[in-house]
Design an enzyme around this catalytic site. Structure first.
Site, PDB file in Angstrom:
ATOM      1  N   ASP A 156       0.841  -1.248   0.326  1.00  0.00           N
ATOM      2  CA  ASP A 156      -0.057   0.208  -0.207  1.00  0.00           C
ATOM      3  C   ASP A 156       1.145   1.519  -0.222  1.00  0.00           C
ATOM      4  O   ASP A 156       2.310   1.107   0.465  1.00  0.00           O
ATOM      5  CB  ASP A 156      -1.168  -0.050   1.325  1.00  0.00           C
ATOM      6  CG  ASP A 156      -0.034   0.085   2.623  1.00  0.00           C
ATOM      7  OD1 ASP A 156       0.679   0.097   3.166  1.00  0.00           O
ATOM      8  OD2 ASP A 156      -0.447   0.224   3.296  1.00  0.00           O
ATOM      9  N   SER A 157       0.112   2.890  -0.347  1.00  0.00           N
ATOM     10  CA  SER A 157       0.508   3.520  -0.437  1.00  0.00           C
ATOM     11  C   SER A 157       1.540   4.338   1.378  1.00  0.00           C
ATOM     12  O   SER A 157       1.902   4.913   1.119  1.00  0.00           O
ATOM     13  CB  SER A 157       0.466   4.592  -0.976  1.00  0.00           C
ATOM     14  OG  SER A 157      -1.103   5.171  -0.046  1.00  0.00           O
ATOM     15  N   GLY A 166      -1.464   5.873   2.568  1.00  0.00           N
ATOM     16  CA  GLY A 166      -2.092   6.503   2.492  1.00  0.00           C
ATOM     17  C   GLY A 166      -3.362   6.594   3.510  1.00  0.00           C
ATOM     18  O   GLY A 166      -4.005   7.040   4.195  1.00  0.00           O
ATOM     19  N   GLY A 193     -11.299   3.730   1.111  1.00  0.00           N
ATOM     20  CA  GLY A 193     -12.045   4.573   1.555  1.00  0.00           C
ATOM     21  C   GLY A 193     -13.580   3.342   1.764  1.00  0.00           C
ATOM     22  O   GLY A 193     -14.180   4.257   3.067  1.00  0.00           O
ATOM     23  N   ASP A 217      -7.660  -7.510   0.163  1.00  0.00           N
ATOM     24  CA  ASP A 217      -7.408  -7.823   1.509  1.00  0.00           C
ATOM     25  C   ASP A 217      -7.520  -7.658   2.867  1.00  0.00           C
ATOM     26  O   ASP A 217      -8.736  -6.855   2.957  1.00  0.00           O
ATOM     27  CB  ASP A 217      -5.767  -7.156   1.261  1.00  0.00           C
ATOM     28  CG  ASP A 217      -5.858  -5.312   1.377  1.00  0.00           C
ATOM     29  OD1 ASP A 217      -5.711  -4.936   3.155  1.00  0.00           O
ATOM     30  OD2 ASP A 217      -6.621  -5.125   1.222  1.00  0.00           O
ATOM     31  N   CYS A 258     -12.696 -29.344   7.223  1.00  0.00           N
ATOM     32  CA  CYS A 258     -11.412 -28.764   6.999  1.00  0.00           C
ATOM     33  C   CYS A 258      -9.977 -29.002   6.428  1.00  0.00           C
ATOM     34  O   CYS A 258      -9.696 -30.177   7.225  1.00  0.00           O
ATOM     35  CB  CYS A 258     -11.436 -27.796   7.970  1.00  0.00           C
ATOM     36  SG  CYS A 258      -9.796 -26.091   7.176  1.00  0.00           S
ATOM     37  N   CYS A 273      -6.924 -27.805   7.104  1.00  0.00           N
ATOM     38  CA  CYS A 273      -5.529 -27.422   7.303  1.00  0.00           C
ATOM     39  C   CYS A 273      -4.697 -27.696   8.359  1.00  0.00           C
ATOM     40  O   CYS A 273      -5.650 -28.764   8.322  1.00  0.00           O
ATOM     41  CB  CYS A 273      -6.100 -25.575   7.666  1.00  0.00           C
ATOM     42  SG  CYS A 273      -6.929 -25.728   9.089  1.00  0.00           S
ATOM     43  N   CYS A 324      -6.364 -28.077  11.822  1.00  0.00           N
ATOM     44  CA  CYS A 324      -7.552 -29.257  11.671  1.00  0.00           C
ATOM     45  C   CYS A 324      -7.316 -30.179  11.417  1.00  0.00           C
ATOM     46  O   CYS A 324      -8.163 -31.474  12.339  1.00  0.00           O
ATOM     47  CB  CYS A 324      -9.083 -28.512  10.722  1.00  0.00           C
ATOM     48  SG  CYS A 324      -9.950 -27.709  10.752  1.00  0.00           S
ATOM     49  N   HIS A 380      -5.789 -21.539  10.460  1.00  0.00           N
ATOM     50  CA  HIS A 380      -7.064 -22.164  10.127  1.00  0.00           C
ATOM     51  C   HIS A 380      -7.582 -20.937   9.175  1.00  0.00           C
ATOM     52  O   HIS A 380      -8.388 -21.182   8.257  1.00  0.00           O
ATOM     53  CB  HIS A 380      -7.483 -22.510  11.066  1.00  0.00           C
ATOM     54  CG  HIS A 380      -9.266 -22.679  10.346  1.00  0.00           C
ATOM     55  ND1 HIS A 380      -9.835 -23.753   9.896  1.00  0.00           N
ATOM     56  CD2 HIS A 380     -10.624 -22.121  11.122  1.00  0.00           C
ATOM     57  CE1 HIS A 380     -10.874 -23.645   9.800  1.00  0.00           C
ATOM     58  NE2 HIS A 380     -11.573 -22.465  10.158  1.00  0.00           N
TER      59      HIS A 380
END
Lengths: 367, 367
Positions: free
Chosen positions: B92-93, B95, B215, B265, B303, B305, B308, B334
């Site tokens: 990101d910047s 900002g 925003g 994100d 799941c 993962c 799990c 997870h």
């Protein structure tokens, strides 16, 4: 054959290569066992731990009794499942906490009352309770409940600790109810060779699956420790595995292997890792040092651990600087791998029948 | 062909499957991008992160400027090497920190003076500085410096934020000096559709590699957000990738994909993971709850993962209870996997041309 086989006896010293059989697999010795106090090696997933080369892991009965409680571990499928470690597991008996948490204990000839350091609850441990708890946890190697005296310690108290340790070992042997678990006796006696001799000879009569040397690395210093280890190891049956509890630095381990010790456990790799101190053959690297800020080199260029293969000293220092968990985790991983590689080199030197010379060379390092 | 290709356009809504090309590899969209604020997704080693299915990772320019400093990242080999992430990276910047750390900033038409939250040092960021810093970091996708107004915000300040965002985007476009990095413009304008329209049309004239909608998720609520996203996305060129910054819950993401958004994100999977809150299709599981003490089930039986597959709710609860780092790490893993699986299911539903119906079904879940 028993549960332990000597694969090679070094001819220049007492060092030996061995193979220990447990219900969850074989352990090549000399072995270093990382510490998963309450069911985890701090911050390290079992998969990562395995990748360091760890085979045998220790968990603390006392800590597990307090939280989550032995019944909960049982209901969650036993200690292996609880920790997600399908390999060999060792539990201590809680005896060491009599020493390390002595302000919270009341000891008599039967056993010890602990005041929980978590919530003040009273917990009673004695020879039988410690065995029963470990039987229920289902670890592969379990330890007799012993009394670890402080250092220094007056003669009367040292003798009393040995008397209790022998008495409790007899009771533990009686109480042990799970033939899948190896039961080890613990030799106490401080640095008093006569007491060590008496304790060892009494325990040997009980014919344990293995023998631990306890009560060292409590302030007596490297030379006193190695002298005591050396004399004590010589009193133990050759064909049983020998375990030096709570030890130690690489130099301690190398010297103890030369004295005939097969097993070690210690918090150093993980505790130092969390404190940003990395083991190297050239002595500790203090990761937080400003000198590392822009250093693109790993902790050790020749190291094959995940941390060294992927992260620079500069990034590691940054992680500690900003409080990022990966810092402690990665340096712990490096240190755990460092210890496992040390043990592999020890086993290798023994198999080459060169351990004594190799050890002298190694001890010149600033470990 | 540009850097973004639409692989499939769902016929029932604006959702589309795409492929974004970056200097460090392709990114299948819709994509969720975990957040590695200061160079690490908190507690998660890059290898573990990759295993969750993450392809694109975000790092924060502002945080890296403060510590360890851009020059240090450069000297350590650039951001990819610094983080040990050889795949696509987005920065990101800075900002957003104008907004989130507003008590520590002084903004004018040129840029922003930050007071470091670490040591009080003054740091200046404007359109050119933010681009130069990101050029030096070497991330694959970089963002224009923008002004993210708070919610609610009076008309004058909202207009001023849009004016600045447009002006700064023009300057960013001029300043950008590394053709290997994709530069995205950021559309601001709160929930004011006229302002969003003006901002989007000005940015589109500048022909960015991609367009972010910034925003949002600052207090306006799900319905205002989705309405704004939907209207704003419609103003953006079809064949450029669209990125909704800082969003969001599974429900937010599903609704925004239906509106034609390609990238997301959010800190939710890791922040919630650290706070013992696990995502499931049946709503959040509070891992610390007493109900989990003896529960041998994983967070989600279905799941795939690492958490799990290996740990029960009982063990996870215990880890949080004793302050063991593995608790936050495993639940973060997870949640990260949960998000990646959600995105895979989203991409799948689009390819089946069934996204609109699938989304309606999904939004009945208590996400």
């Amino acid at each position: 054959m028993g549960n332990f086989e000597i694969v090679w006896q070094d001819s220049g010293c007492e060092a030996r290569r061995g193979m220990l059989k447990t219900a969850h697999g074989y352990v090549e010795t000399p072995v270093f066992c990382p510490i998963g106090t309450t069911g985890a090696v701090k911050g390290i997933a079992p998969k990562q731990l395995k990748e360091t080369g760890a085979v045998l892991v220790l968990a603390n009965t006392y800590h597990l009794m307090l939280r989550p409680g032995i019944e909960t571990v049982e209901r969650l499928g036993g200690l292996h499942k609880f920790m997600s470690w399908n390999g060999p597991l060792l539990t201590d008996s809680g005896g060491y906490q009599v020493f390390s948490l002595s302000s919270l204990t009341r000891v008599d000839d039967d056993g010890v009352e602990f005041t929980s350091h978590v919530d003040g609850a009273k917990i009673y441990l004695n020879a039988e309770v410690a065995i029963r708890m470990q039987n229920r946890l289902g670890s592969d190697i379990i330890m007799c409940f012993d009394q670890c005296p402080p250092f220094p310690c007056d003669d009367r108290r040292l003798r009393q600790a040995v008397d209790r340790t022998v008495l409790w070992a007899q009771r533990a042997k009686q109480a042990h109810a799970n033939p899948d678990q190896l039961l080890f006796g613990v030799v106490q006696g401080g640095i008093d060779l006569a007491l060590r001799t008496r304790c060892a000879s009494e325990l040997v009569k009980l014919d344990f699956d293995g023998y631990a040397i306890g009560g060292l690395s409590v302030g007596e210093g490297h030379n006193n420790m190695i002298k005591t280890v050396s004399r004590t190891a010589a009193l133990l049956p050759k064909h049983k595995v020998r375990y030096l509890m709570g030890v130690g630095t690489p130099a301690d381990i190398i010297a103890a292997v030369a004295a005939g010790v097969d097993m070690f456990d210690c918090v150093l790799p993980t505790r130092n890792g969390r404190n940003a101190s990395a083991f190297t053959e050239n002595g500790p690297l203090r990761v937080r040092n400003n000198a590392n800020i822009n250093d693109p080199e790993p902790i050790q260029a020749a190291c094959d651990c995940y941390c060294c293969k992927n992260f620079s000293r500069g990034t590691l220092r940054h992680f500690f600087n900003v409080g990022e968990m990966l810092g402690p985790i990665l340096v712990s991983l490096h240190n755990l791998r460092f210890y496992q590689r040390l043990m592999a080199r020890i086993r290798d030197a023994i198999e080459r029948n060169e351990f004594a010379d190799w050890a002298v060379e190694q001890l010149k390092n600033d470990y």
